[in-house]
Design an enzyme around this catalytic site. Sequence first.
Site, mmCIF file in Angstrom:
data_model
loop_
_atom_site.group_PDB
_atom_site.id
_atom_site.type_symbol
_atom_site.label_atom_id
_atom_site.label_comp_id
_atom_site.label_asym_id
_atom_site.label_seq_id
_atom_site.Cartn_x
_atom_site.Cartn_y
_atom_site.Cartn_z
ATOM 1 N N LYS A 290 0.858 -1.182 0.000
ATOM 2 C CA LYS A 290 0.000 0.000 0.000
ATOM 3 C C LYS A 290 0.897 1.235 0.000
ATOM 4 O O LYS A 290 1.931 1.270 0.674
ATOM 5 C CB LYS A 290 -0.899 0.020 1.245
ATOM 6 C CG LYS A 290 -1.712 -1.261 1.426
ATOM 7 C CD LYS A 290 -2.849 -1.346 0.428
ATOM 8 C CE LYS A 290 -3.655 -2.618 0.626
ATOM 9 N NZ LYS A 290 -3.085 -3.791 -0.043
ATOM 10 N N ASP A 291 0.485 2.254 -0.716
ATOM 11 C CA ASP A 291 1.327 3.427 -0.894
ATOM 12 C C ASP A 291 1.298 4.375 0.296
ATOM 13 O O ASP A 291 0.565 4.177 1.260
ATOM 14 C CB ASP A 291 0.919 4.185 -2.164
ATOM 15 C CG ASP A 291 1.513 3.546 -3.410
ATOM 16 O OD1 ASP A 291 2.347 2.643 -3.259
ATOM 17 O OD2 ASP A 291 1.121 3.945 -4.517
ATOM 18 N N LYS A 292 2.084 5.438 0.167
ATOM 19 C CA LYS A 292 2.345 6.323 1.306
ATOM 20 C C LYS A 292 1.224 7.325 1.573
ATOM 21 O O LYS A 292 0.736 7.429 2.694
ATOM 22 C CB LYS A 292 3.659 7.060 1.072
ATOM 23 C CG LYS A 292 4.021 8.031 2.195
ATOM 24 C CD LYS A 292 5.378 8.666 1.950
ATOM 25 C CE LYS A 292 5.712 9.661 3.050
ATOM 26 N NZ LYS A 292 7.033 10.267 2.887
#
Length: 658
Positions: A290-292
Amino acid sequence: MEMTSTSLKRGCLVVEDNDSMTPHDETKKQKVSEGCVTSSQDGVENDGLHSSENEPGPPEAESTVKDDENSSVQVQEEEEEEEDGLSEAGEEEEAESFADMMKHGLTELDVGICKFVSSHHGFSGILKERYSDFVVHEIGKDGRISHLDDLSVPVDEEDPPEDALTVLTAEDRQQLEELQLFKNKETSVAIEVIEDTKEKRTVIHQAIKSLFPGLETKTEDREGRKYIVAYHAAGKKALANPRKHSWPKSRGSYCHFVLYKENKDTMDAINVLSKYLRVKPNIFSYMGTKDKRAITVQEIAVLKISAQRLAHLNKCLMNLKLGNFSYQKTPLKLGALQGNHFTVVLRNITGTDEQVQQAMQSLRETGFINYYGMQRFGTTAVPTYQVGRAILQNSWTEVMDLILKPRSGAEKGYLVKCREEWAKTKDPASALKKLPVKRCVEGQLLRGLSKYGMKNIVSAFGIIPRNNRLMYIHSYQSYVWNTMVSRRIEEYGLRPVPGDLVLKGATPTYIEEDDVNSYSIHDVVMPLPGFDVIYPKHKISEAYREMLAADNLDIDNMRHTIRDYSLSGAYRRIIIRPQSVSWEVVAYDDPKIPLFNTDVDNLEGKPPPVFASEGKYRALKMDFSLPPSTYATMAIREVLKMDTSIKNQTQLNTSWLR
């Protein structure tokens, strides 16, 4: 690259998408899913720009680099930790500088994204720089959406008491860790028992055995003082699997838990956890990255770390929370998920209620074109697909040049200096000295060139982790697929036609004239180019051939002299219809107020926001679920009818970057 401020008018920039599997998976023979070619968004284009967050006072862990299918995680050294992008309190000059740099970036048209499926009029909206306006919940194979709603620890008689986690000083911990890892010449560590009682000694014994598996303890009297002495139970063999000495046989080997994180990507979060626990990152497993720039909730598994130790981290971690603990016999497998559920707020929308209704009904009923999003192609003037094309052409000097040459676009200062040094000297050792972060793709390639020489670029390039190398050629596949799907929709519209491809199980078959009415556009797939796929039996087949021929590639021979770079191909649905779509338009006055509760808000008992019937601003709150390897940006693009590229967004309204 990562933008610290992503509040962009007339459209939106979304950083969390639904990629959940490894690039390795897409090379498997005729891999079939809703969208079958995938990549972590922490891929090639981001590798040199990622950093771990600075956390207060975690103990250091041994740095590891492991090209592992379940968790290829790297521990970033403290000196490498550097904040990406602009500061949230960036000055106007910085915002203008960023916008100026992005004039050289890519637009959607550059990567084949040019069609829409709906007929409604687009409208403006802002995805605020607040990452809390973008929330992602993982969906497991059983259809269950991951939520953090229970912080309790499973009752286990074999767990040490809570005091065991706090009874040792920092100095004690350091000495014990060095002893455990054979980092000093001492054969034991003696800890004096202050305030000597049997209970206190018992807690220290339990703490050492729990926190430093492989060590045994005994109590000794020395000149009238009591000491707990720690020593190795079975010599260096104990280090091979130290956790086996203290893990209850009746308990599953893996502790599964839900990880809630804010403004931190999955790799960074695991790096932080591994530092605090003093373990290698590769004992963690997960189903998707999952991205930031979002709040995300996902399941993680870790080998032989107790729920009690994990729960204790909640007292000292920032922007991370762990809960919903359970013990299981197996780890998590990358890609073994149904997808992700998104909650997205578009603030200050300009669309009328009727426009919003039309847009969202179209998204629910028809869906959106399953394009690969802009994250797939990088942010500078050198798209990742160009590197992939050069690899497929066996043009290794061009591969080296494309990765290392100076380019316009948003990059960190040290990368700019490194590229300038390379252009000036063509000396890999000299250019490498300009990089404080040696694990970025550029640093790895330069290290390879220093080791193997300029005449062996293939071996030098091979130093880059396999998944990152494959990301380049998958980017080229994605570029071809986007372009061909746009051509297919332009030529034939949103209806199946004879010669289109559909999947029966995992087998592609052609739609014949007689059975056109048996299918809908949602059944149609198109191939990513490779040696093990078939192409449509209509005009688009020739379009594939012409596009690859223009790039000096033979569509009939996609096998590469280097096996890793041979593309088998895959199939991907051209239209995706999101599930569980719902929406509401809310009115608000304060641009900074949260417009919905997160899992942590609910755990803390915060009441949900109450909206007035009228307000200074209007926001569109959207909920929808997507299968793996589909891009939320492309769904939101369809609603707003706007280009989602950073280049376009920054030029539309630079002031939102302040």
